[in-house]
Write a protein that holds these residues in place. Structure first.
Motif, PDB file in Angstrom:
ATOM      1  N   ILE A   1      29.322  41.199  50.930  1.00  0.00           N
ATOM      2  CA  ILE A   1      29.798  40.174  51.864  1.00  0.00           C
ATOM      3  C   ILE A   1      30.653  39.153  51.116  1.00  0.00           C
ATOM      4  CG2 ILE A   1      29.098  38.308  53.429  1.00  0.00           C
ATOM      5  CD1 ILE A   1      26.659  39.913  54.157  1.00  0.00           C
ATOM      6  N   ALA A   2      31.893  38.974  51.565  1.00  0.00           N
ATOM      7  CA  ALA A   2      32.778  37.979  50.961  1.00  0.00           C
ATOM      8  C   ALA A   2      32.365  36.595  51.442  1.00  0.00           C
ATOM      9  CB  ALA A   2      34.231  38.260  51.351  1.00  0.00           C
ATOM     10  N   THR A   3      32.239  35.652  50.504  1.00  0.00           N
ATOM     11  CA  THR A   3      31.794  34.310  50.860  1.00  0.00           C
ATOM     12  C   THR A   3      32.871  33.257  50.598  1.00  0.00           C
ATOM     13  OG1 THR A   3      30.702  34.290  48.710  1.00  0.00           O
ATOM     14  CG2 THR A   3      29.319  34.691  50.632  1.00  0.00           C
ATOM     15  N   LYS A   4      33.839  33.582  49.754  1.00  0.00           N
ATOM     16  CA  LYS A   4      35.024  32.738  49.581  1.00  0.00           C
ATOM     17  C   LYS A   4      36.204  33.682  49.398  1.00  0.00           C
ATOM     18  CE  LYS A   4      33.031  28.615  47.392  1.00  0.00           C
ATOM     19  NZ  LYS A   4      31.737  29.026  46.822  1.00  0.00           N
ATOM     20  N   ILE A   5      37.346  33.286  49.949  1.00  0.00           N
ATOM     21  CA  ILE A   5      38.515  34.158  49.921  1.00  0.00           C
ATOM     22  C   ILE A   5      39.717  33.351  49.466  1.00  0.00           C
ATOM     23  CG2 ILE A   5      40.010  35.648  51.326  1.00  0.00           C
ATOM     24  CD1 ILE A   5      37.608  35.858  53.318  1.00  0.00           C
ATOM     25  N   CYS A   6      40.441  33.869  48.483  1.00  0.00           N
ATOM     26  CA  CYS A   6      41.695  33.231  48.081  1.00  0.00           C
ATOM     27  C   CYS A   6      42.836  34.028  48.699  1.00  0.00           C
ATOM     28  CB  CYS A   6      41.826  33.205  46.556  1.00  0.00           C
ATOM     29  SG  CYS A   6      43.306  32.330  45.998  1.00  0.00           S
ATOM     30  N   VAL A   7      43.582  33.388  49.588  1.00  0.00           N
ATOM     31  CA  VAL A   7      44.663  34.080  50.289  1.00  0.00           C
ATOM     32  C   VAL A   7      46.017  33.625  49.771  1.00  0.00           C
ATOM     33  CG1 VAL A   7      43.309  34.314  52.406  1.00  0.00           C
ATOM     34  CG2 VAL A   7      44.840  32.361  52.140  1.00  0.00           C
TER      35      VAL A   7
END
Lengths: 472, 291
Positions: free
Chosen positions: A201-207
């Motif tokens: 599960i991704a909990t922080k995403i850098c876009v």
């Protein structure tokens, strides 16, 4: 021994672990036609809480499913066998924006369009723009590797994800990818995007954020024959242009949309083609002229260039509200999603019409023509006896036709439950085994959203699917 | 393309250690292993699909020459083979505008450690059918499987492609330009590669106060650092460097700090390697992750 509910309540608080029948019923399904059953729904708000939830599930050997807004169309977020639903909806903050380097850190529950709105004042946007962008989460976009009309030029979600903080299925918190361009080791970030909740599960995403184009031109063409519209699409690409978007609607769909939004769309045309180009003014001017010439050479009846932002917005509204418009015709629809080589579009569309006719179903087509991404929409009233069998039979035939001409099972909706058992149409046993190997490596517990994407070993053991030349 | 012969060369788990070589432009042949090479040759170019299908042993330069005839190119670094470029996974200085090399691979047929031909991905520009094994293969340095033939996404060649330079601050230049293909900085001079319509290129250059340059600056080729682009500003440098603004690759004459992998990441790499190559026979000695 304590129950899982007790453990979860101790970990993240009683009021964020829900087991009431009414609430559970809300989380039995996503936007697909598949209904499952959830045993617990929980709402973690931090990475540490997600970790606690996963560890508790592992301890109790309980499968779990991560969920954003539940807009998925392939059953990826449908809980099976009483799985725990882990809603990331409350983790919806925009954490930081680096305008200079055009990156932002967000939490997975942030809505796609909310990110674009939040960075608009910086002249930036988040490029993936699924039609559900007002309501879908970016965590969900990551899970499905979502697309959208503007992915023709900008690429799908994977191209816009720089780094991911992930809780792996065994409970470790890791960073996949990184803000630096060549992170150490294998591209685990790339492997994670599109893994439909089965790798953790991704909990922080850098876009990655994309510069807004200084100039945009939106054009509408209409054709007497669907083939002419499709051939216009191929000709534009072959001429060395990659428009920002190339969207097509057939007559039935155009009529439904026009009745709904009154944009002045030509309802007597067999197909309409929406073309958007963006960029710097001189190149744009050139492209508009070339595209109009190509459309005319392929018999467009009219050329409509949006004169202002209001007209452009109206044309796009027609495209993006197509699904809403359909409710005026029949109460239910089944949306398919396959990709075929662009030059096969006319042939496959003819097959789609023929299949629908044979099964006595209404079909509308509204799709990302530039990508060859078909979205046949079967429209029906499910109260009609026996209709679901016809809907499913027609759907399977559409998938088979798409694969037969060299296409793929899904362009942007994912496999989930819907296409799981079709995977052997596209992949041989050894190919599926390699994907299963990825799953085993990421999730040795096999508890993260189990039984999705990969067909059971019995259905993929069919040796007839192995193409000649393969080594078995 | 038929990979029967290549798969036979690679052999199965009882056929010992085996290494793959292209044109040896990216590190050369591994000692102590039997060496195989992937087939070369272009199978098909489909400009209206924006794809090209070729053997992994095809030279990148040969591929781009053939694509130029239809006004397209692939965004792989020049020289060496297609398979070598993908296996290394390192983009060239046009990454800012063209995107990373990992996004160019649509479909791969590779030979696995057991000698089977395996397909990853699909032939269309858009595809989310199953897990994205292609991303795992790019940059895996031949440790998970040997690329046999691939389908790559192509892009149109620009009508004008021109390098400029300026002594202005590189971040001001980067912020001013609309989608430059490359912005490079050596601590004093900034270079920018602009592509597109001639008038747009000229107007952009004027807007940012750029002057024509002969070409790209020479890159210190000894070492390649990978840092967050937000930290480039603090490159108070000893030794010469050329930094890719907005990307974070720094070409330097001195070597980077050794990296130390996180334990859980290292364990995940180990599991992946075990799943794909349990007897460790593919490119032994090559380790994509620092230990």
């Amino acid at each position: 021994m304590t129950t899982l509910t007790e453990d979860l309540r101790r970990a993240i608080g009683t009021d964020r672990v829900r087991v009431g029948a009414t609430e559970l019923s809300l989380y039995r399904r996503d936007a697909s036609n598949f209904t499952g059953e959830a045993s617990i729904v929980c709402f973690p708000t931090t990475t540490a809480e997600v970790q606690s939830v996963i560890r508790s599930c592992v301890q109790h050997n309980q499968p779990y499913v991560a969920r954003g807004s539940g807009t998925g169309l392939a059953g990826g977020a449908t809980p099976l066998d009483g799985a725990v639903v882990i809603s990331l909806a409350k983790m919806d903050r925009l954490l930081s924006v680096d305008a200079e380097n055009r990156q932002a850190w967000i939490e997975p529950g942030l809505l796609n369009l909310d990110l674009t709105k939040a960075v608009a004042h910086l002249g930036l946007h988040f490029a993936p723009d699924p039609s559900s962008q007002q309501s879908c989460t970016i965590g969900g976009n990551v899970a499905n590797n979502s697309g959208g009309p503007h992915c023709l030029a900008e690429g799908v979600t994977a191209a816009h994800i720089v780094a991911l903080e992930v809780v792996l299925p065994e409970g470790d918190i890791v960073m996949l990818g990184g803000e630096d361009p060549d992170p150490d080791g294998l591209d685990l970030r790339g492997a994670f995007v599109g893994s439909e909740g089965m790798f953790g599960i991704a909990t922080k995403i850098c876009v990655r954020l994309t510069q807004n184009a200084p100039t945009v031109r939106t054009m509408l063409f209409d054709f007497d024959r669907v083939e002419d519209g499709a051939e216009t699409v191929s000709a534009i690409i072959a001429d060395g242009m990659v428009p920002a978007a190339l969207e097509m609607m057939d007559q039935l769909c155009t009529r439904a949309v026009e009745d709904y939004i009154h944009a002045g769309l030509p309802t007597d045309a067999a197909a309409i083609l929406l073309v958007e180009v963006d960029g710097l003014p001189h190149g744009l001017h050139d492209q508009v002229e070339r595209i109009i010439a190509i459309a005319q050479a392929h018999g467009t009846r009219t050329v409509r260039v949006a004169q202002d932002e209001a007209e452009r917005a109206l044309l796009w509204k027609g495209r993006k509200t197509a699904f809403g418009a359909i409710a005026r015709i029949k109460p239910n629809y089944y949306l398919h999603d396959t990709v075929v080589p662009r030059r096969k579009l006319p042939e496959v569309l003819n097959h789609v019409y023929e299949i629908a006719k044979r099964h006595e179903l209404l079909v509308m087509n509204v799709f990302h023509a530039g990508d060859g991404n078909l979205h046949p929409l079967l429209i029906f009233d499910k109260r009609e006896p026996g209709i679901m069998d016809r809907v499913h039979a027609a759907g399977e035939e559409i998938v088979r036709v798409s694969i037969a001409v060299g296409g793929v099972l899904s362009g942007e909706h994912g496999i989930g439950l819907e296409k799981r058992d079709f995977m052997p149409l596209m992949f041989a046993v050894a190919d599926l085994e390699a994907q299963a190997a990825m799953r085993r490596a990421f999730d040795p517990t096999a508890l993260a959203n189990p039984t999705k994407v990969l067909p059971s070993s019995s259905s993929c053991g069919d040796v007839h699917h192995v193409p000649e030349g393969a080594w078995i | 393309m038929d990979l029967t012969s290549f798969a036979g060369d690679v052999g199965g788990v009882n056929d010992g250690a085996v290494a793959i070589a292209g044109l040896s432009t990216r590190g050369g042949v591994l000692a102590g292993s039997r060496v195989v090479a992937a087939p070369g040759g272009i199978n098909s170019i489909q400009p209206d699909e924006m794809i090209v299908h070729c053997g992994a042993g095809t030279a990148v330069d040969e591929l781009n020459q053939a694509l130029a005839a239809v006004g397209q190119c692939v965004s792989l670094p020049a020289s060496g083979t297609v398979g070598g470029a993908l296996a290394r996974g390192l983009s060239d200085t046009r990454r800012l505008g063209y995107g990373p090399i990992r996004d160019a691979l649509l479909q791969a047929h590779y030979v696995s450690a057991t000698g089977h031909v395996v397909k990853a991905g699909g032939p269309t520009v858009k595809n989310v059918s199953g897990f994205d094994l292609c991303r795992l293969l790019v940059g895996s340095q031949g440790t998970l499987g040997f690329l046999g033939h691939v389908i790559l996404r192509t892009r149109p060649l620009a009508s004008v492609s021109q390098w400029f330079s300026t002594v202005a601050d590189p971040w001001v230049t980067f912020a001013t330009l609309y989608r430059p293909v490359s912005v490079l900085w050596d601590g004093s001079t900034t270079w920018a590669l602009l592509e597109g319509h001639a008038s747009d290129v000229a107007e952009q250059a004027a807007l940012a106060g750029l002057v024509l340059a002969d070409g790209a600056p020479a890159l210190p080729s000894a070492h390649r650092w990978s840092v967050a682009p937000s930290t480039l500003r603090s490159l108070a440098i000893t030794g010469s460097f050329v930094a890719e603004i907005g990307v974070g690759v720094v070409h330097r004459s001195d070597s980077a700090q050794p990296r130390k992998a996180d334990a859980a990441i290292a364990a995940l790499h180990k599991r992946l390697k075990y799943e794909f190559d349990p007897t460790l026979r593919l490119n032994p000695g090559v380790e994509p992750l620092s230990v």
